[in-house]
Scaffold this motif. Structure first.
Motif, PDB file in Angstrom:
ATOM      1  N   ALA A 168       0.771  -1.044   0.195  1.00 42.26           N
ATOM      2  CA  ALA A 168      -0.105  -0.130   0.048  1.00 42.26           C
ATOM      3  C   ALA A 168       0.800   1.381   0.052  1.00 42.26           C
ATOM      4  CB  ALA A 168      -1.059  -0.055   1.244  1.00 42.26           C
ATOM      5  N   GLY A 169       2.180   1.015   0.054  1.00 44.18           N
ATOM      6  CA  GLY A 169       3.120   2.334  -0.014  1.00 44.18           C
ATOM      7  C   GLY A 169       3.189   2.793   1.253  1.00 44.18           C
ATOM      8  N   ASN A 170       2.804   2.356   2.578  1.00 42.72           N
ATOM      9  CA  ASN A 170       2.675   2.986   3.874  1.00 42.72           C
ATOM     10  C   ASN A 170       3.788   2.860   4.732  1.00 42.72           C
ATOM     11  OD1 ASN A 170       0.144   3.845   2.925  1.00 42.72           O
ATOM     12  ND2 ASN A 170      -0.962   2.311   3.867  1.00 42.72           N
ATOM     13  N   ALA A 171       4.777   1.887   3.968  1.00 40.15           N
ATOM     14  CA  ALA A 171       6.179   1.600   5.069  1.00 40.15           C
ATOM     15  C   ALA A 171       6.542   3.029   5.353  1.00 40.15           C
ATOM     16  CB  ALA A 171       6.791   0.652   4.385  1.00 40.15           C
ATOM     17  N   ASP A 172       7.252   2.950   6.667  1.00 44.22           N
ATOM     18  CA  ASP A 172       7.833   4.368   6.861  1.00 44.22           C
ATOM     19  C   ASP A 172       9.330   4.243   6.758  1.00 44.22           C
ATOM     20  OD1 ASP A 172       7.972   2.485   9.061  1.00 44.22           O
ATOM     21  OD2 ASP A 172       6.969   3.692  10.542  1.00 44.22           O
ATOM     22  N   ASP A 173       9.759   3.104   6.361  1.00 47.77           N
ATOM     23  CA  ASP A 173      11.313   2.686   6.383  1.00 47.77           C
ATOM     24  C   ASP A 173      11.447   2.583   4.978  1.00 47.77           C
ATOM     25  OD1 ASP A 173      10.344   0.479   5.994  1.00 47.77           O
ATOM     26  OD2 ASP A 173      11.369  -0.423   7.549  1.00 47.77           O
ATOM     27  N   LEU A 174      12.555   1.973   4.547  1.00 51.80           N
ATOM     28  CA  LEU A 174      12.989   1.772   3.006  1.00 51.80           C
ATOM     29  C   LEU A 174      12.022   0.836   2.446  1.00 51.80           C
ATOM     30  CD1 LEU A 174      16.657   2.548   2.653  1.00 51.80           C
ATOM     31  CD2 LEU A 174      15.000   3.946   2.110  1.00 51.80           C
ATOM     32  N   GLY A 175      11.514  -0.136   3.377  1.00 49.37           N
ATOM     33  CA  GLY A 175      10.540  -1.196   2.698  1.00 49.37           C
ATOM     34  C   GLY A 175      11.270  -2.144   1.809  1.00 49.37           C
ATOM     35  N   TYR A 176      11.999  -3.057   2.257  1.00 47.32           N
ATOM     36  CA  TYR A 176      12.312  -4.189   1.458  1.00 47.32           C
ATOM     37  C   TYR A 176      12.427  -5.424   2.169  1.00 47.32           C
ATOM     38  CZ  TYR A 176      16.833  -3.175   3.629  1.00 47.32           C
ATOM     39  OH  TYR A 176      17.955  -3.163   4.429  1.00 47.32           O
ATOM     40  N   ILE A 177      12.409  -6.360   1.310  1.00 45.74           N
ATOM     41  CA  ILE A 177      12.820  -7.680   2.067  1.00 45.74           C
ATOM     42  C   ILE A 177      14.128  -8.326   1.445  1.00 45.74           C
ATOM     43  CG2 ILE A 177      10.357  -8.421   2.471  1.00 45.74           C
ATOM     44  CD1 ILE A 177      10.430 -10.097   0.062  1.00 45.74           C
ATOM     45  N   GLU A 178      14.798  -8.949   2.681  1.00 48.19           N
ATOM     46  CA  GLU A 178      15.992  -9.291   2.254  1.00 48.19           C
ATOM     47  C   GLU A 178      16.052 -11.134   1.963  1.00 48.19           C
ATOM     48  OE1 GLU A 178      18.367  -7.001   4.571  1.00 48.19           O
ATOM     49  OE2 GLU A 178      19.854  -7.718   3.274  1.00 48.19           O
ATOM     50  N   GLY A 396      19.786  -7.273  -7.363  1.00 47.11           N
ATOM     51  CA  GLY A 396      20.597  -8.637  -7.325  1.00 47.11           C
ATOM     52  C   GLY A 396      22.022  -8.521  -6.661  1.00 47.11           C
ATOM     53  N   TYR A 397      22.355  -7.300  -6.584  1.00 47.97           N
ATOM     54  CA  TYR A 397      23.687  -6.849  -5.984  1.00 47.97           C
ATOM     55  C   TYR A 397      23.781  -7.076  -4.429  1.00 47.97           C
ATOM     56  CZ  TYR A 397      25.181  -4.677 -10.477  1.00 47.97           C
ATOM     57  OH  TYR A 397      25.554  -4.534 -11.539  1.00 47.97           O
ATOM     58  N   ARG A 398      22.780  -6.764  -3.846  1.00 48.74           N
ATOM     59  CA  ARG A 398      22.509  -6.831  -2.174  1.00 48.74           C
ATOM     60  C   ARG A 398      21.631  -8.068  -1.825  1.00 48.74           C
ATOM     61  NH1 ARG A 398      22.061  -0.811  -0.524  1.00 48.74           N
ATOM     62  NH2 ARG A 398      20.988  -0.876  -2.460  1.00 48.74           N
ATOM     63  N   GLY A 399      20.969  -8.777  -2.687  1.00 53.37           N
ATOM     64  CA  GLY A 399      20.123  -9.552  -2.162  1.00 53.37           C
ATOM     65  C   GLY A 399      18.735  -8.963  -1.741  1.00 53.37           C
ATOM     66  N   ARG A 400      18.178  -7.779  -2.273  1.00 56.11           N
ATOM     67  CA  ARG A 400      16.895  -7.258  -1.667  1.00 56.11           C
ATOM     68  C   ARG A 400      15.940  -6.997  -2.582  1.00 56.11           C
ATOM     69  NH1 ARG A 400      20.033  -2.452   1.608  1.00 56.11           N
ATOM     70  NH2 ARG A 400      20.955  -3.751   3.349  1.00 56.11           N
ATOM     71  N   VAL A 401      14.747  -7.081  -2.057  1.00 55.21           N
ATOM     72  CA  VAL A 401      13.535  -6.810  -3.065  1.00 55.21           C
ATOM     73  C   VAL A 401      12.564  -5.854  -2.673  1.00 55.21           C
ATOM     74  CG1 VAL A 401      11.581  -8.144  -4.190  1.00 55.21           C
ATOM     75  CG2 VAL A 401      13.609  -9.226  -3.408  1.00 55.21           C
ATOM     76  N   PHE A 402      12.450  -4.977  -3.222  1.00 53.77           N
ATOM     77  CA  PHE A 402      11.483  -3.681  -3.045  1.00 53.77           C
ATOM     78  C   PHE A 402      10.185  -3.811  -3.750  1.00 53.77           C
ATOM     79  CE2 PHE A 402      14.616  -1.018  -1.051  1.00 53.77           C
ATOM     80  CZ  PHE A 402      15.869  -1.613  -1.309  1.00 53.77           C
ATOM     81  N   PHE A 403       9.122  -4.039  -2.911  1.00 51.01           N
ATOM     82  CA  PHE A 403       7.971  -3.988  -3.665  1.00 51.01           C
ATOM     83  C   PHE A 403       7.120  -2.531  -3.278  1.00 51.01           C
ATOM     84  CE2 PHE A 403       8.367  -8.478  -2.574  1.00 51.01           C
ATOM     85  CZ  PHE A 403       8.311  -9.120  -3.862  1.00 51.01           C
ATOM     86  N   GLU A 404       6.766  -2.150  -4.652  1.00 44.47           N
ATOM     87  CA  GLU A 404       6.092  -0.741  -4.485  1.00 44.47           C
ATOM     88  C   GLU A 404       7.108   0.212  -3.827  1.00 44.47           C
ATOM     89  OE1 GLU A 404       3.645   0.287  -6.201  1.00 44.47           O
ATOM     90  OE2 GLU A 404       2.914  -1.618  -6.689  1.00 44.47           O
ATOM     91  N   PRO A 405       8.117   0.251  -4.511  1.00 42.31           N
ATOM     92  CA  PRO A 405       9.297   1.262  -3.854  1.00 42.31           C
ATOM     93  C   PRO A 405       8.741   2.592  -4.021  1.00 42.31           C
ATOM     94  CG  PRO A 405       9.887   0.517  -5.955  1.00 42.31           C
ATOM     95  CD  PRO A 405       8.695  -0.328  -5.886  1.00 42.31           C
ATOM     96  N   LYS A 406       9.478   3.357  -3.011  1.00 42.84           N
ATOM     97  CA  LYS A 406       9.260   4.901  -2.773  1.00 42.84           C
ATOM     98  C   LYS A 406       9.799   5.542  -4.067  1.00 42.84           C
ATOM     99  CE  LYS A 406       8.601   5.334   2.327  1.00 42.84           C
ATOM    100  NZ  LYS A 406       7.307   4.971   1.760  1.00 42.84           N
ATOM    101  N   PRO A 407       9.368   7.003  -4.447  1.00 37.22           N
ATOM    102  CA  PRO A 407       9.963   7.249  -5.673  1.00 37.22           C
ATOM    103  C   PRO A 407      11.553   7.429  -5.488  1.00 37.22           C
ATOM    104  CG  PRO A 407       8.012   8.504  -5.038  1.00 37.22           C
ATOM    105  CD  PRO A 407       8.417   7.510  -3.993  1.00 37.22           C
ATOM    106  N   PHE A 413      17.572   3.394  -7.916  1.00 36.75           N
ATOM    107  CA  PHE A 413      18.010   1.963  -8.821  1.00 36.75           C
ATOM    108  C   PHE A 413      17.821   2.104 -10.130  1.00 36.75           C
ATOM    109  CE2 PHE A 413      16.712   0.052  -4.723  1.00 36.75           C
ATOM    110  CZ  PHE A 413      17.901  -1.024  -4.608  1.00 36.75           C
ATOM    111  N   ARG A 414      17.019   3.386 -10.565  1.00 32.92           N
ATOM    112  CA  ARG A 414      17.225   3.748 -12.065  1.00 32.92           C
ATOM    113  C   ARG A 414      18.798   4.442 -12.366  1.00 32.92           C
ATOM    114  NH1 ARG A 414      11.872   6.190 -12.303  1.00 32.92           N
ATOM    115  NH2 ARG A 414      10.590   4.309 -12.915  1.00 32.92           N
ATOM    116  N   ARG A 415      19.260   4.848 -11.198  1.00 33.02           N
ATOM    117  CA  ARG A 415      20.793   5.518 -11.527  1.00 33.02           C
ATOM    118  C   ARG A 415      21.658   4.329 -11.554  1.00 33.02           C
ATOM    119  NH1 ARG A 415      25.047   6.176  -8.963  1.00 33.02           N
ATOM    120  NH2 ARG A 415      24.219   5.328  -6.920  1.00 33.02           N
ATOM    121  N   ILE A 416      21.380   3.523 -10.672  1.00 32.07           N
ATOM    122  CA  ILE A 416      22.290   2.083 -10.911  1.00 32.07           C
ATOM    123  C   ILE A 416      22.121   1.411 -12.138  1.00 32.07           C
ATOM    124  CG2 ILE A 416      22.934  -0.001  -9.716  1.00 32.07           C
ATOM    125  CD1 ILE A 416      21.794   1.343  -7.074  1.00 32.07           C
TER     126      ILE A 416
END
Ligand code: PEP
Ligand code: MG
Length: 754
Positions: A168-178, A396-407, A413-416
């Motif tokens: 729902a995009g409501n996470a207050d941190d960066l919001g990823y699963i490892e 894939g570099y750090r083994g993280r998945v971001f669902f509905e990432p913040k802008p 990630f676009r920069r990377i």
């Protein structure tokens, strides 16, 4: 008891959210043990406290208000000791802490057990009784078992709940699963779930456009299940008791009645696809039945679940409506993504992979690397049902998945991804330059491939040939053994695409984590079992068909090399050589020209390292499979995420084994290459260069990187680094050493995520 336990766990996993799951738990445990109170306290990371999250028996108003630090109260004691704590006179215990809002002063007996998931204490499950109660051993064992089972289910629901916030995009941190890194790179795309439909909870949401067709599919599936049930009932008449037989009638009636089918159809009419409509109908009815006091009616919840599963299976057998549509930039997400799942998505659309359980060394990960697809694995259980269509970033570099990432996250990630593209372009520019060290050592770089779809990137990578063609991949995505003609066409295409460059085709390497869906083998230890050459020698008809197809495909091209996997005895090589001769002889009789191709043996089990000389004498070349060699030397299952931390191809024992094999091959005057993943890792490339390897094979995606390493680090320097590495005691020290060297040589950008 087992039955009660199974039902509690099932219902908890079907719960819509954590509160409902905990409510079910405390209600059922209280009833089963006939105790006055059952409560659950869960650890809250933000406050570092155990919080009362659900209770039956204490004041409901205390939920969320009673909080204990880990050093406080009997609850803290259970968590601290990580074992059951039984107290007869709770109020007089030194660790007792009184909360007036609970009204718990009335309860003398206390039995608390920890909820532990993978070494982590999630909370405490407590039973309390007003009078002096001696909880007997069975009751205590029951509570411990409930807690052990529930910890996994609670963790799952908690993740799912957390995911709902993320989605729902409501996470207050960066919001990823490892998870674990399986294949480098960054993918930004849309989720398409790869779920097994037999598991109702994992059926994904999906919308349909042709509602009428979907309703018809549903009607057909329901009717088919009714037919199945009637037929089963008829078959069992006279075999089981009448009361058991009556169950089939109940099932048929449930599907005849208006309620269930109408509810399912209603959800389809609203746009849901049939499997998800069934999933939601079942969940709603199960909740309804469970709330009933009559035990007979409560048991009907099981029937509804069973029926739901049957209809979904039927729908599945009926086939999906038309081919499945995948998003334009598709990230495949599943509990255990299979090679078939990957093969189902059009190559152009697939940009990344996320798998719940697989490890970074499993064949799915190998394939992801081969296809240059960023992948994260071992992320644990995922709420697959709710993920379809959501935006996702796979790091894939750090083994993280971001669902509905913040802008801001998305932008980073676009920069990377842009930086990766630049680096990729630089590396592609090396394509036609030789892989030669500054001091003149020339290395031949080959590619590992396995699917026709990765031939083009392999050709474009500038590879000088194929060092490993994994023939099992085309076998794995079919529904029966491909025949000789079928195989001939596949092999011919690969050989012709690379000719005159050599193509090393490995004979079928099934078993281990590469089962064939149509060749069922059940073993306690598949990696130590019937695998690779052991299977093909036991089935000469399969082996000969494959060899004939390869030899025929090689006619008038002459660039085939044959490689034998999983060899642990010289006799296996002798037998395989005899079969190759037989295939050639047969073909000659049929008028084909089938010259003897160069034949090689894979060194991937410790026995082969110690017999490398004897093996080398029998064949034309050796190829070191460091992936399996690492697995067997370190006794670490390459697919088991729990032990992935100790799987490391830079372990000094593995490096010494590789070095030893190189020496044996040299003494026998036979070429040797490395085709395991270590060859394409920058640190691995340096060390293998130092050992003196002149042939390396890797996935196309890593070829440019290896070439840059080779063109930057001199052979003399690599040898000095290797000599130091071989004296080290652990893999960590080797990694640090080589990393320092690569950074000093200006190659830090090749180490992203390492
Ligand atoms: C290996 O084991 O290193 C290898 C190259 O083979 P696979 O990964 O296919 O088992
Ligand atoms: Mg192998």
């Amino acid at each position: 008891m087992l039955d009660i336990l199974r039902r509690i766990v099932e219902d908890v996993s079907l719960a819509a959210n954590l509160d409902e799951a905990l409510g079910i738990t405390v209600g059922r445990v209280r009833a089963t043990l006939s105790v006055d109170v059952c409560s659950v306290y869960l650890f809250e990371t933000a406050s570092g406290e155990y919080v009362l999250r659900a209770t039956e028996g204490l004041n409901a108003a205390a939920v969320g208000r009673v909080r204990l630090r880990p050093t406080e109260g009997l609850v803290g004691l259970v968590a601290e000791r990580q074992e059951p704590v039984l107290v007869q006179d709770a109020a007089n215990h030194v660790r007792y802490r009184y909360f007036p809002e609970t009204g718990e002063e009335r309860y003398r007996s206390f039995l608390g057990v920890p909820l532990i998931h993978y070494r982590q204490v999630l909370g405490v499950l407590v039973a309390q009784q007003r009078d002096d109660r001696q909880f007997n051993a069975d009751e205590s064992a029951f509570l411990v078992t409930v807690a052990a089972q529930l910890a996994g289910a609670i963790h799952h629901v908690a993740v799912t709940g957390g995911m709902a916030t993320l989605l729902a995009g409501n996470a207050d941190d960066l919001g990823y699963i490892e998870g674990a890194r399986a294949s480098d790179g960054v993918a930004i795309g849309t989720v398409a779930s790869a779920a097994t439909l037999a598991d109702l909870g994992a059926v994904p949401d999906r919308t349909v456009t042709d509602v009428e067709a979907e309703l018809e599919r549903l009607r057909r599936a329901i009717a088919a299940v009714q037919d199945d049930l009637r037929a089963s009932g008829a078959r069992l008449a006279g075999v089981v008791s009448d009361s058991e037989l009556a169950l089939f009638d109940v099932y048929v009636m449930l599907l005849d009645g208006d309620t269930l089918p109408a509810d399912m159809a209603g959800r389809v009419s609203a746009g849901q696809w049939a499997p998800a409509a069934i999933r939601d109908t079942v969940a709603a009815h199960v909740r309804l039945f469970q709330g009933m006091s009559d035990p007979y009616l409560r048991a009907r919840a099981d029937d509804i679940r069973e029926l739901g599963r049957r209809i979904v299976m039927r729908l599945h057998a009926d086939g999906p409506v038309g081919p499945r549509e995948y998003p334009e930039r598709c990230v495949l997400v599943g509990d255990e993504v299979s090679i078939t799942d990957i093969a189902n998505v059009p190559r152009r659309q697939l940009v990344g992979i996320v798998s719940g359980r697989s490890s970074a060394f499993s064949h799915v990960a190998v394939l992801a690397r081969a296809m240059g697809l960023p992948a994260v694995v071992d992320v644990g259980e995922l709420p697959l049902a709710r993920l379809d269509g959501h935006t996702v970033v796979v790091d894939g570099y750090r083994g993280r998945v971001f669902f509905e990432p913040k802008p801001a996250v998305l932008e980073e990630f676009r920069r990377i991804a842009r930086a990766d593209e630049r680096l990729g372009a630089e590396l592609r520019a090396l394509k036609d330059l030789p892989a030669e060290t500054p001091d003149g050592a020339r290395v031949t770089l080959h590619v590992n491939t396995g699917l026709l779809s990765d031939i083009t990137p392999s050709l474009e990578s500038g590879a000088e040939g194929v060092g490993l063609y994994r023939t099992e991949f085309p076998f794995m995505i079919r529904e029966s053994f491909p025949g000789e003609e079928d195989q001939f066409h596949i092999y011919r295409e690969v050989l012709a695409a690379f000719a005159p460059r050599p193509v090393t085709m490995r004979t079928l390497d099934i078993g281990g984590d590469k089962p064939l869906p149509y060749f069922n083998v059940v073993e306690a230890n598949p990696f130590l079992g019937w695998r690779g050459i052991r299977v093909t020698l036991d089935h000469p008809e399969i082996f000969l068909t494959q060899l004939r197809a390869m030899l025929r495909a090689n006619e008038d091209l002459g660039n085939l090399r044959v490689l034998l996997p999983m060899v642990s005895n010289v006799a296996e090589v002798d037998d395989a050589l005899a079969l190759i001769e037989r295939a050639r002889h047969e073909l000659a009789e049929e008028g084909h020209v089938a010259p003897r191709p160069p034949i090689g043996v894979m060194i991937e089990v410790p026995a082969a390292v110690y017999q490398a000389s004897q093996l080398a004498r029998r064949v034309d070349f050796l190829s070191i499979g460091s992936n399996d060699l690492t697995q067997y030397l370190l006794a670490v299952d390459r697919t088991n995420a729990r032990v992935a931390r100790i799987y490391d191809s830079l372990h000094p024992a593995v490096l010494n084994a590789i070095d030893e094999t190189l020496r044996a091959a040299r003494e026998a005057g036979k070429p040797v290459s490395v085709c395991g993943d270590v060859a394409g890792e920058p640190a691995g490339t340096v060390l293998l260069l130092g050992m003196g390897f002149r042939h390396l094979s890797m996935t196309a995606a890593y070829l440019g990187r290896a070439k840059r390493v080779i063109r930057t680090i001199s052979r003399a320097r690599a040898r000095a680094v290797l000599e130091q590495a071989l004296t080290m005691e652990d893999a960590g020290s080797v990694h640090r050493l080589v990393r320092g060297e690569l950074e000093a040589a200006g190659l830090a950008e090749l180490l992203r995520g390492r």
